[in-house]
Design a protein around this motif. Structure first.
Motif, PDB file in Angstrom:
ATOM      1  N   GLN A 106       0.776  -1.053  -0.026  1.00  0.00           N
ATOM      2  CA  GLN A 106       0.096   0.034   0.118  1.00  0.00           C
ATOM      3  C   GLN A 106       0.914   1.218  -0.008  1.00  0.00           C
ATOM      4  N   ALA A 107       0.358   2.338  -0.344  1.00  0.00           N
ATOM      5  CA  ALA A 107       1.195   3.469  -0.779  1.00  0.00           C
ATOM      6  C   ALA A 107       1.718   3.972   0.945  1.00  0.00           C
ATOM      7  N   HIS A 108       0.840   3.724   1.696  1.00  0.00           N
ATOM      8  CA  HIS A 108       1.270   4.433   2.857  1.00  0.00           C
ATOM      9  C   HIS A 108       1.886   3.305   4.066  1.00  0.00           C
ATOM     10  N   ASP A 109       2.886   2.557   3.635  1.00  0.00           N
ATOM     11  CA  ASP A 109       3.120   1.249   4.589  1.00  0.00           C
ATOM     12  C   ASP A 109       4.425   1.650   5.044  1.00  0.00           C
ATOM     13  N   LEU A 110       4.983   2.896   5.365  1.00  0.00           N
ATOM     14  CA  LEU A 110       6.384   3.028   5.862  1.00  0.00           C
ATOM     15  C   LEU A 110       6.368   2.422   7.268  1.00  0.00           C
ATOM     16  N   ALA A 111       5.395   2.687   7.866  1.00  0.00           N
ATOM     17  CA  ALA A 111       5.305   1.991   9.372  1.00  0.00           C
ATOM     18  C   ALA A 111       5.643   0.607   9.584  1.00  0.00           C
ATOM     19  N   ARG A 112       4.981  -0.246   8.378  1.00  0.00           N
ATOM     20  CA  ARG A 112       5.389  -1.640   8.411  1.00  0.00           C
ATOM     21  C   ARG A 112       6.767  -1.936   7.988  1.00  0.00           C
ATOM     22  N   ARG A 113       7.484  -1.272   7.094  1.00  0.00           N
ATOM     23  CA  ARG A 113       8.811  -1.074   6.940  1.00  0.00           C
ATOM     24  C   ARG A 113       9.758  -0.917   8.071  1.00  0.00           C
ATOM     25  N   VAL A 114       9.466   0.093   8.672  1.00  0.00           N
ATOM     26  CA  VAL A 114      10.416   0.513   9.828  1.00  0.00           C
ATOM     27  C   VAL A 114      10.104  -0.570  10.967  1.00  0.00           C
ATOM     28  N   GLU A 115       8.744  -1.051  11.152  1.00  0.00           N
ATOM     29  CA  GLU A 115       8.754  -1.967  12.093  1.00  0.00           C
ATOM     30  C   GLU A 115       9.397  -3.400  11.907  1.00  0.00           C
ATOM     31  N   LEU A 116       9.447  -3.767  10.762  1.00  0.00           N
ATOM     32  CA  LEU A 116      10.435  -4.740  10.122  1.00  0.00           C
ATOM     33  C   LEU A 116      11.500  -4.590  10.483  1.00  0.00           C
ATOM     34  N   ALA A 117      12.227  -3.751  10.294  1.00  0.00           N
ATOM     35  CA  ALA A 117      13.663  -3.476  10.176  1.00  0.00           C
ATOM     36  C   ALA A 117      13.965  -3.381  11.932  1.00  0.00           C
ATOM     37  N   HIS A 123      21.348  -4.418  11.526  1.00  0.00           N
ATOM     38  CA  HIS A 123      22.407  -3.598  12.286  1.00  0.00           C
ATOM     39  C   HIS A 123      22.108  -2.324  11.193  1.00  0.00           C
ATOM     40  N   ILE A 124      21.806  -2.391  10.103  1.00  0.00           N
ATOM     41  CA  ILE A 124      21.521  -0.948   9.219  1.00  0.00           C
ATOM     42  C   ILE A 124      20.334  -1.274   8.469  1.00  0.00           C
ATOM     43  N   PHE A 125      19.662  -0.220   7.918  1.00  0.00           N
ATOM     44  CA  PHE A 125      18.497  -0.194   7.288  1.00  0.00           C
ATOM     45  C   PHE A 125      18.958   0.690   5.764  1.00  0.00           C
ATOM     46  N   LEU A 126      18.746   0.290   4.506  1.00  0.00           N
ATOM     47  CA  LEU A 126      19.186   0.801   3.339  1.00  0.00           C
ATOM     48  C   LEU A 126      17.804   0.948   2.489  1.00  0.00           C
ATOM     49  N   SER A 127      17.550   2.387   2.350  1.00  0.00           N
ATOM     50  CA  SER A 127      16.138   2.521   1.444  1.00  0.00           C
ATOM     51  C   SER A 127      16.826   2.811   0.145  1.00  0.00           C
ATOM     52  N   PHE A 179      13.402  11.950   7.655  1.00  0.00           N
ATOM     53  CA  PHE A 179      12.477  11.372   6.723  1.00  0.00           C
ATOM     54  C   PHE A 179      12.066  10.249   7.598  1.00  0.00           C
ATOM     55  N   TYR A 180      10.728   9.781   7.600  1.00  0.00           N
ATOM     56  CA  TYR A 180       9.905   9.007   8.227  1.00  0.00           C
ATOM     57  C   TYR A 180      10.909   7.523   8.736  1.00  0.00           C
ATOM     58  N   VAL A 181      11.117   6.989   7.392  1.00  0.00           N
ATOM     59  CA  VAL A 181      11.925   5.568   7.777  1.00  0.00           C
ATOM     60  C   VAL A 181      13.188   5.898   8.438  1.00  0.00           C
ATOM     61  N   CYS A 182      13.948   6.913   8.559  1.00  0.00           N
ATOM     62  CA  CYS A 182      14.942   7.071   9.125  1.00  0.00           C
ATOM     63  C   CYS A 182      14.797   7.685  10.502  1.00  0.00           C
ATOM     64  N   ARG A 183      13.841   8.492  10.707  1.00  0.00           N
ATOM     65  CA  ARG A 183      13.524   9.077  11.990  1.00  0.00           C
ATOM     66  C   ARG A 183      13.044   7.883  12.886  1.00  0.00           C
ATOM     67  N   ASN A 184      12.355   6.987  12.359  1.00  0.00           N
ATOM     68  CA  ASN A 184      11.938   5.908  13.201  1.00  0.00           C
ATOM     69  C   ASN A 184      12.397   4.713  13.276  1.00  0.00           C
ATOM     70  N   SER A 185      13.661   4.509  12.620  1.00  0.00           N
ATOM     71  CA  SER A 185      14.434   3.473  12.780  1.00  0.00           C
ATOM     72  C   SER A 185      15.098   3.583  13.937  1.00  0.00           C
ATOM     73  N   ARG A 186      15.390   2.321  14.598  1.00  0.00           N
ATOM     74  CA  ARG A 186      16.357   2.376  15.761  1.00  0.00           C
ATOM     75  C   ARG A 186      17.726   1.793  15.603  1.00  0.00           C
ATOM     76  N   ILE A 187      17.899   1.745  14.368  1.00  0.00           N
ATOM     77  CA  ILE A 187      19.291   1.506  13.905  1.00  0.00           C
ATOM     78  C   ILE A 187      19.864   2.487  12.753  1.00  0.00           C
ATOM     79  N   PRO A 188      20.946   2.618  12.269  1.00  0.00           N
ATOM     80  CA  PRO A 188      21.299   3.491  11.342  1.00  0.00           C
ATOM     81  C   PRO A 188      20.739   3.026  10.285  1.00  0.00           C
ATOM     82  N   ALA A 189      20.185   4.216   9.574  1.00  0.00           N
ATOM     83  CA  ALA A 189      19.284   4.183   8.411  1.00  0.00           C
ATOM     84  C   ALA A 189      19.559   5.500   7.336  1.00  0.00           C
TER      85      ALA A 189
END
Length: 237
Positions: A106-117, A123-127, A179-189
């Motif tokens: 879905q277009a607004h699934d950023l929360a799911r992606r961050v939760e998965l990470a 160790h790191i998240f690459l978008s 950025f949403y995915v970087c701001r909400n990641s608990r790992i380097p993103a």
């Protein structure tokens, strides 16, 4: 030791050394061929499903190119020993450990992606994304990180150096932002914008499998450099 025995011993040592050098075996321990062994890396192919992302020259769609490059990045990272988790597989969510998943992105699934990470012990998240701008002469790859995150900055700069050195040098530098995915990641993103779909020539290169593979290997080297320069980053058990 008898002179004859001493000469024989020296002869044996010389033969052993010659054998070692002839087959190319260094006397010191060889560097690991799996520099990312023990690392868990999440790769997020930008957009997907009903969210195409940018549409560039010749109708090239960002979500498709991001997926192709992400698959290549995943491949070279796995070859280097990393365990890789993709946030999407084509236009669908990857199946989880229990067999769930497979739903359309879905277009607004950023929360799911961050939760998965955050949950998979990465160790790191690459978008992975592609850029687009109203001025068609803008080109080059650029890495973004969350403002205030020093580890993300280090990761972004390590990748940016390699992009400039071995992919395309447009003079761009790693930049901080929000950025949403970087701001909400608990790992380097970081967000890796591999190039501009709005640039006529670069958009063609970005769809070339050879160029995609080259970009993937450049990103790999940046990731390896990051971990080698950050020995304090703990391995997951």
């Amino acid at each position: 030791m008898h002179p004859v025995a001493k000469s024989l011993a020296r002869f044996v040592v010389v033969i052993v050394l010659l054998c070692l050098f002839s087959v190319g075996i260094p006397l010191e321990a060889a560097p690991s061929s799996k520099p990312l062994a023990g690392r868990v890396i999440v790769i997020d192919p930008g957009h997907g499903g009903d969210d195409p992302g940018a549409v560039g020259c010749h109708g090239i769609v960002e979500k498709d190119v991001a997926m192709e490059i992400s698959r290549r990045v995943a491949g070279v990272l796995r070859d280097a020993g990393a365990r890789v988790v993709l946030t999407r597989d084509g236009d669908r969510e990857p199946a989880g450990a229990g067999g769930s998943g497979g739903g359309r992105i879905q277009a607004h699934d950023l929360a799911r992606r961050v939760e998965l990470a955050n949950k998979c012990g990465a160790h790191i998240f690459l978008s992975i994304h592609l850029n687009h701008f109203s001025e068609p002469d803008e080109y080059g790859a650029q890495v973004f990180y969350q403002v205030g995150s020093q580890e993300s900055r280090k990761l972004a700069e390590a990748i940016q150096v390699e992009l400039n050195r071995n992919l395309i040098d447009s003079g761009r530098q790693a930049l901080a932002g929000d950025f949403y995915v970087c701001r909400n990641s608990r790992i380097p993103a970081v967000i890796v914008e591999v190039g501009f779909l709005s640039h006529e020539e670069e958009s063609r290169r970005l769809t070339d499998p050879a160029y995609q593979e080259r970009a993937a290997r450049v990103i790999l080297q940046g990731v390896v450099n990051y971990f080698q320069g950050n020995k304090e980053v703990k391995q997951h058990g």
